[in-house]
Design a protein around this motif. Structure first.
Motif, PDB file in Angstrom:
ATOM      1  N   MET A   1       0.892  -1.176  -0.089  1.00 44.36           N
ATOM      2  CA  MET A   1      -0.221   0.052  -0.006  1.00 44.36           C
ATOM      3  C   MET A   1       0.918   1.076  -0.175  1.00 44.36           C
ATOM      4  SD  MET A   1      -3.251   0.686   2.256  1.00 44.36           S
ATOM      5  CE  MET A   1      -4.294  -0.412   1.391  1.00 44.36           C
ATOM      6  N   ARG A  20      -3.806   6.301   1.786  1.00 43.31           N
ATOM      7  CA  ARG A  20      -3.154   4.949   1.606  1.00 43.31           C
ATOM      8  C   ARG A  20      -3.859   4.328   0.588  1.00 43.31           C
ATOM      9  NH1 ARG A  20       1.353   4.950   4.570  1.00 43.31           N
ATOM     10  NH2 ARG A  20       1.084   5.874   6.443  1.00 43.31           N
ATOM     11  N   GLU A  22      -3.493   0.960  -2.540  1.00 41.86           N
ATOM     12  CA  GLU A  22      -3.206  -0.089  -3.164  1.00 41.86           C
ATOM     13  C   GLU A  22      -2.702   0.033  -4.283  1.00 41.86           C
ATOM     14  OE1 GLU A  22      -1.130  -3.489  -2.670  1.00 41.86           O
ATOM     15  OE2 GLU A  22      -2.194  -2.872  -0.953  1.00 41.86           O
ATOM     16  N   GLY A  24       0.549  -1.255  -7.455  1.00 39.94           N
ATOM     17  CA  GLY A  24       1.835  -1.735  -7.763  1.00 39.94           C
ATOM     18  C   GLY A  24       2.787  -1.092  -8.489  1.00 39.94           C
ATOM     19  N   THR A  65       6.940   0.168  -4.202  1.00 37.83           N
ATOM     20  CA  THR A  65       7.086  -0.856  -3.230  1.00 37.83           C
ATOM     21  C   THR A  65       6.143  -0.750  -2.031  1.00 37.83           C
ATOM     22  OG1 THR A  65       8.647   0.423  -1.806  1.00 37.83           O
ATOM     23  CG2 THR A  65       9.517  -1.125  -3.722  1.00 37.83           C
ATOM     24  N   THR A  66       5.864  -1.796  -1.180  1.00 25.96           N
ATOM     25  CA  THR A  66       5.128  -1.452   0.173  1.00 25.96           C
ATOM     26  C   THR A  66       5.664  -0.460   0.879  1.00 25.96           C
ATOM     27  OG1 THR A  66       4.549  -3.861  -0.169  1.00 25.96           O
ATOM     28  CG2 THR A  66       4.291  -2.610   2.031  1.00 25.96           C
ATOM     29  N   GLY A  67       4.524   0.436   1.209  1.00 22.32           N
ATOM     30  CA  GLY A  67       5.113   1.545   1.922  1.00 22.32           C
ATOM     31  C   GLY A  67       5.717   2.785   0.951  1.00 22.32           C
TER      32      GLY A  67
END
Length: 79
Positions: A1, A20, A22, A24, A65-67
């Motif tokens: 996310m 936030r 989601e 990719g 990337t995540t975060g």
């Protein structure tokens, strides 16, 4: 996310500054934002709007990337 930040008139138009979401990659993120708010999507695609991923300006596509932190920056003015 990803953490999405909007600045200046972009935040004013959207009615929010920090969310936030989601996604990719940057194109997916733009599609999600445009689907939720077509006017915001058009503004983000407008001339002079810059994108920073993790505080580095990017042009074109970028993996998220995540975060990851994604900041949309409106055109700057000044003198």
């Amino acid at each position: 996310m990803a953490r999405v930040l909007l600045f200046g008139r972009l935040a004013d138009q959207a009615g929010w500054r920090d969310r936030r979401i989601e996604a990719g990659d940057l194109s997916t993120l733009r599609a999600v934002l445009s689907a939720a708010d077509p006017d915001l999507g058009a503004a983000l695609a407008g001339p002079g709007v810059q994108v920073a991923v993790d505080k580095v300006l990017v042009r074109g596509e970028a993996a998220l990337t995540t975060g990851a932190e994604v900041a949309f920056l409106p055109p700057m003015s000044g003198g």
